[in-house]
Structure formats: C-alpha cells, structure tokens
Design a protein around this motif. Structure first.
Motif, PDB file in Angstrom:
ATOM      1  N   ARG A 185      54.144   4.552 -60.263  1.00  0.00           N
ATOM      2  CA  ARG A 185      53.015   5.483 -60.309  1.00  0.00           C
ATOM      3  C   ARG A 185      51.755   4.840 -59.726  1.00  0.00           C
ATOM      4  N   ILE A 186      51.531   3.572 -60.025  1.00  0.00           N
ATOM      5  CA  ILE A 186      50.361   2.884 -59.461  1.00  0.00           C
ATOM      6  C   ILE A 186      50.506   2.768 -57.949  1.00  0.00           C
ATOM      7  N   SER A 187      51.717   2.444 -57.486  1.00  0.00           N
ATOM      8  CA  SER A 187      51.975   2.358 -56.048  1.00  0.00           C
ATOM      9  C   SER A 187      51.735   3.701 -55.372  1.00  0.00           C
ATOM     10  N   GLU A 188      52.216   4.774 -55.999  1.00  0.00           N
ATOM     11  CA  GLU A 188      52.024   6.120 -55.454  1.00  0.00           C
ATOM     12  C   GLU A 188      50.540   6.474 -55.398  1.00  0.00           C
ATOM     13  N   ALA A 189      49.801   6.110 -56.443  1.00  0.00           N
ATOM     14  CA  ALA A 189      48.367   6.398 -56.474  1.00  0.00           C
ATOM     15  C   ALA A 189      47.652   5.658 -55.343  1.00  0.00           C
ATOM     16  N   CYS A 190      48.063   4.417 -55.086  1.00  0.00           N
ATOM     17  CA  CYS A 190      47.453   3.651 -54.004  1.00  0.00           C
ATOM     18  C   CYS A 190      47.759   4.258 -52.641  1.00  0.00           C
ATOM     19  N   GLU A 191      48.993   4.679 -52.447  1.00  0.00           N
ATOM     20  CA  GLU A 191      49.353   5.301 -51.174  1.00  0.00           C
ATOM     21  C   GLU A 191      48.569   6.596 -50.966  1.00  0.00           C
ATOM     22  N   LEU A 192      48.425   7.382 -52.030  1.00  0.00           N
ATOM     23  CA  LEU A 192      47.645   8.613 -51.945  1.00  0.00           C
ATOM     24  C   LEU A 192      46.188   8.306 -51.635  1.00  0.00           C
ATOM     25  N   SER A 193      45.652   7.286 -52.282  1.00  0.00           N
ATOM     26  CA  SER A 193      44.264   6.887 -52.045  1.00  0.00           C
ATOM     27  C   SER A 193      44.063   6.437 -50.606  1.00  0.00           C
ATOM     28  N   ARG A 194      44.985   5.626 -50.098  1.00  0.00           N
ATOM     29  CA  ARG A 194      44.869   5.165 -48.707  1.00  0.00           C
ATOM     30  C   ARG A 194      44.931   6.334 -47.734  1.00  0.00           C
ATOM     31  N   ARG A 195      45.856   7.245 -47.979  1.00  0.00           N
ATOM     32  CA  ARG A 195      46.061   8.357 -47.055  1.00  0.00           C
ATOM     33  C   ARG A 195      44.894   9.330 -47.070  1.00  0.00           C
ATOM     34  N   GLU A 196      44.348   9.601 -48.248  1.00  0.00           N
ATOM     35  CA  GLU A 196      43.275  10.591 -48.368  1.00  0.00           C
ATOM     36  C   GLU A 196      41.891   9.975 -48.443  1.00  0.00           C
ATOM     37  N   ARG A 197      41.819   8.655 -48.413  1.00  0.00           N
ATOM     38  CA  ARG A 197      40.551   7.922 -48.410  1.00  0.00           C
ATOM     39  C   ARG A 197      39.644   8.342 -49.563  1.00  0.00           C
ATOM     40  N   ARG A 198      40.229   8.257 -50.793  1.00  0.00           N
ATOM     41  CA  ARG A 198      39.463   8.626 -51.982  1.00  0.00           C
ATOM     42  C   ARG A 198      39.998   7.901 -53.206  1.00  0.00           C
ATOM     43  N   PRO A 199      39.187   7.796 -54.253  1.00  0.00           N
ATOM     44  CA  PRO A 199      39.708   7.251 -55.509  1.00  0.00           C
ATOM     45  C   PRO A 199      40.750   8.206 -56.087  1.00  0.00           C
ATOM     46  N   VAL A 200      41.748   7.638 -56.748  1.00  0.00           N
ATOM     47  CA  VAL A 200      42.799   8.439 -57.371  1.00  0.00           C
ATOM     48  C   VAL A 200      42.960   8.008 -58.820  1.00  0.00           C
ATOM     49  N   ALA A 201      42.864   8.969 -59.708  1.00  0.00           N
ATOM     50  CA  ALA A 201      43.113   8.699 -61.127  1.00  0.00           C
ATOM     51  C   ALA A 201      44.607   8.770 -61.392  1.00  0.00           C
ATOM     52  N   LEU A 202      45.125   7.850 -62.207  1.00  0.00           N
ATOM     53  CA  LEU A 202      46.555   7.861 -62.502  1.00  0.00           C
ATOM     54  C   LEU A 202      46.980   9.141 -63.210  1.00  0.00           C
ATOM     55  N   GLY A 203      46.037   9.795 -63.869  1.00  0.00           N
ATOM     56  CA  GLY A 203      46.346  11.049 -64.537  1.00  0.00           C
ATOM     57  C   GLY A 203      46.730  12.156 -63.583  1.00  0.00           C
ATOM     58  N   GLU A 204      46.466  11.994 -62.276  1.00  0.00           N
ATOM     59  CA  GLU A 204      46.864  12.988 -61.295  1.00  0.00           C
ATOM     60  C   GLU A 204      48.366  12.989 -61.045  1.00  0.00           C
ATOM     61  N   LEU A 205      49.048  11.905 -61.422  1.00  0.00           N
ATOM     62  CA  LEU A 205      50.462  11.773 -61.147  1.00  0.00           C
ATOM     63  C   LEU A 205      51.297  12.009 -62.405  1.00  0.00           C
ATOM     64  N   PRO A 206      52.487  12.585 -62.238  1.00  0.00           N
ATOM     65  CA  PRO A 206      53.337  12.843 -63.415  1.00  0.00           C
ATOM     66  C   PRO A 206      53.936  11.546 -63.958  1.00  0.00           C
ATOM     67  N   GLY A 207      54.367  11.614 -65.211  1.00  0.00           N
ATOM     68  CA  GLY A 207      55.135  10.514 -65.801  1.00  0.00           C
ATOM     69  C   GLY A 207      54.338   9.491 -66.577  1.00  0.00           C
ATOM     70  N   GLY A 208      53.072   9.774 -66.866  1.00  0.00           N
ATOM     71  CA  GLY A 208      52.236   8.779 -67.516  1.00  0.00           C
ATOM     72  C   GLY A 208      52.313   8.801 -69.022  1.00  0.00           C
ATOM     73  N   THR A 209      53.454   8.424 -69.591  1.00  0.00           N
ATOM     74  CA  THR A 209      53.605   8.477 -71.051  1.00  0.00           C
ATOM     75  C   THR A 209      53.852   7.119 -71.672  1.00  0.00           C
ATOM     76  N   THR A 210      54.064   6.075 -70.846  1.00  0.00           N
ATOM     77  CA  THR A 210      54.368   4.748 -71.381  1.00  0.00           C
ATOM     78  C   THR A 210      53.087   3.948 -71.550  1.00  0.00           C
ATOM     79  N   THR A 211      53.000   3.164 -72.598  1.00  0.00           N
ATOM     80  CA  THR A 211      51.886   2.239 -72.813  1.00  0.00           C
ATOM     81  C   THR A 211      52.355   0.833 -72.504  1.00  0.00           C
ATOM     82  N   ALA A 212      51.543   0.069 -71.769  1.00  0.00           N
ATOM     83  CA  ALA A 212      51.912  -1.297 -71.408  1.00  0.00           C
ATOM     84  C   ALA A 212      52.260  -2.108 -72.650  1.00  0.00           C
ATOM     85  N   ALA A 213      53.338  -2.883 -72.544  1.00  0.00           N
ATOM     86  CA  ALA A 213      53.829  -3.629 -73.698  1.00  0.00           C
ATOM     87  C   ALA A 213      52.799  -4.632 -74.182  1.00  0.00           C
ATOM     88  N   LEU A 214      52.468  -4.569 -75.463  1.00  0.00           N
ATOM     89  CA  LEU A 214      51.532  -5.511 -76.049  1.00  0.00           C
ATOM     90  C   LEU A 214      52.249  -6.729 -76.636  1.00  0.00           C
TER      91      LEU A 214
END
Length: 340
Positions: free
Chosen positions: A311-340
């Motif tokens: 998802r982070i990779s996809e957000a970066c590719e979208l940002s590069r292509r559209e030349r804008r900041p991208v929030a991760l919330g724009e992409l599906p699948g954001g339900t996991t929390t980084a392991a603490l």
C-alpha cells in the motif's frame, strides 16, 4: 517434512539449498517453467524434479515455497490455500492491491499459513535498530532515513515485470519502516527520475526515486532508491531521536567514501548485491518458515503485513504519477497496525 519449491531461478536455488540441508526437511520436489533448470538443480541437491507445478500438488507435499515470477504468486498462493498447504512466498503477493487482497482472502478463508519473504526482518542490523527504538534508547524518534541503492540495473526485460522501483525495491524499506518503528505511514510525497538509461523510460519506470513519508506519531521519514549506484550495493537506515541515533548497514563493506581528512577509508570489498548482503537473513527466514509449519513459532510476516508495505509503494507510485501528496487512507486494505 516434504516441501515443494516452485521456481528454481536465482532466489529459488538459494532457498532450495537452504531447505535441502535443513534437519527437519526430509525431501524437496522442485519445478520450474524451465524443466531442465529444475532437473539440474534437483540432481545437484539429490532431490526430485517435477515436470510441472501440477505435480507439486498431486504428488503430495507438506508445504510450498513460491519463487516464481511475481505474476504467478497470487494464483499459486490461492491454489495452495485451497489445498490446505502452508506457503512461503517471495514478495510481493501481487503487483496490485485487488490481486493481493483476493489472495489474502483465500488464505484467511482456508485458515492456512502464508509467510512472505521480507528477509530484512531477519537481518541483525535491522533487528538491532528495532530494539533501539522499542527500548527507548533513542528517546522520541523524529527522523528516519532509508535507502536502497543497486550497483547495476536488472536486465531490460525484467523492468516491465518488476512493478517499478517502488514496488520492487523500496517496498523493503517501507516494510522496515513499519517493522522497526511500530508505526504506520499516514501520507507520502514521492518523485522519480528516468534520466538514466533509456530502458527505464521505455518500461514506464524510473531509475532513481525519493519519497517523504509521515508516520502516525509525526515522525518524518525519507526513502530513496536507485538502480545505478556504481560504487556498490548500499542499503542503510538511519534513525535519529532526541537522545541518540543509530544506523543500519554501516560496516567495512558499505560502498561510501568520506571526504573528511580523518574519515574512514573506502571499503576494500564493497557489497555487490542483495544476495550477498542478506545471505544470512535469507537462510534465517526459511528456517523460520519450517518452524512456523511445525507450529514452533508465530508467523513473522503474514499476508496482511506484506499488504501494508505494498500500500505504501502504491501510494508512492500514485504520488509520483500525479505529482501530489497521497494519504494512505485513499487506498484499500488499511486495517493492519504495525507490530509493536
């Protein structure tokens, strides 16, 4: 334990060698799109070669290791799940989010195991950085700098299949950013350059990329990558906090020279590639997979963890292509929390 290895190219050969000498692995069945390559490796290791992947499932195995081209990963993960088999798969699950989510759903429906091959989770340097962050040694973390620089580009034919520099290379840095810090990325701003060899432009890819990422607690991170670092293979992560700072990947083989009169000398034998740099980590992740299959440890990197790095990779590719900041919330699948 009998393990089927699907794909006997460069990384598949390394994994087959590791598994063939593992004390808890009785035998391997090897297969490849090029049957003669699988046969040659099987003869060298004293294992069995299968004429195709169908035989892997028909002949009976206890687990599957997938090291094929990325385009085949999701289908093979799903087939293994439907067969009730635990799977180790090289990253990524798929080159897009829908394919990734579908494969994960099949694994979760079947209740089987999927361990993804993010080998840096088994590298001593990254493990040390994780401990430094989690123990509080650094204090409040404010800056992270990550980089992956390949000494030479891959073959031109590989570029259209790779998914691009963010999905193929920086995805490892994104996984480490989450794994080391225990924090999620909330937004990115990315740029790329295709000013190098024409093959990158022809493939719609870039040879050099950079991204600024903001973590959920306000920590700022940068991640850069290039295919054209002639000095050698360079992978580092610097983590700076209010109390201390540490670096991963700084040793006597780091391909960097100081211009300071009293600085350290240039490396006599710089790293040349990822297989050499992360050799012990590649072996450790396969040893961990055997332990997971045997029920001796928890899965160190499941499909949901791999999804977040993609998802982070996809957000970066979208940002590069559209030349804008991208929030991760724009992409599906954001339900996991980084392991603490």
């Amino acid at each position: 334990m009998r393990i089927g290895v699907i794909g006997t190219g460069r990384i598949g050969t390394i994994h087959a060698n590791t598994l063939s000498r593992h004390r808890d692995v009785g035998s391997l069945i090897l297969t490849d799109a090029n049957p003669s390559r699988a046969q040659e490796l099987a003869q060298r290791l004293g294992e069995t070669a299968a004429p195709g992947m169908d035989e892997i499932f028909r002949w009976g195995v206890d687990a599957v290791v997938i090291t094929t081209a990325t385009s085949a990963h999701a289908e093979l993960i799903g087939r293994s799940a439907r067969s009730g088999l635990p799977v180790f798969c090289e990253k990524p699950i798929a080159l897009d989010l829908p394919g990734t989510l579908q494969a994960i759903a099949e694994v979760e429906t079947a209740g089987t195991i999927l361990q993804m091959g993010f080998q840096r989770r088994f590298d001593a340097g990254y493990a040390g950085a994780r401990e430094a962050v989690r123990s509080g040694r650094l204090g409040r973390l404010h800056t992270v700098r990550a980089l992956t620089s390949d000494q030479a580009p891959p073959p031109a034919a590989w570029l259209p299949l790779s998914g691009g520099l963010y999905r193929d290379t920086l995805i490892h840095d994104f996984d480490m950013l989450r794994w080391v810090t225990g924090r999620e990325v909330v937004d990115v701003y990315a740029a790329g350059s295709d000013a190098g060899p024409a093959m990158f432009r022809e493939a719609g890819d870039v040879d050099t990329a950079a991204a600024v990422l903001t973590l959920e607690d306000g920590t700022l991170a940068t991640a850069t990558a290039t295919r054209l670092n002639g000095a050698g293979y360079d992978v580092r992560m610097e983590l700076a906090g209010e109390l201390d700072q540490v670096v991963v990947g700084l040793d006597d083989r780091t391909p960097i020279a100081s211009t300071e009169p009293t600085g350290p000398p240039a490396a006599d034998k710089p790293w040349t590639g990822f297989l050499e740099r992360f050799g012990p980590a590649y072996e450790a992740e396969l040893n961990a997979f055997v332990e997971v299959v045997r029920g001796e440890r928890a899965n160190p990197c499941d499909g949901r963890e791999a999804l977040q790095a993609l998802r982070i990779s996809e957000a970066c590719e979208l940002s590069r292509r559209e030349r804008r900041p991208v929030a991760l919330g724009e992409l599906p699948g954001g339900t996991t929390t980084a392991a603490l």
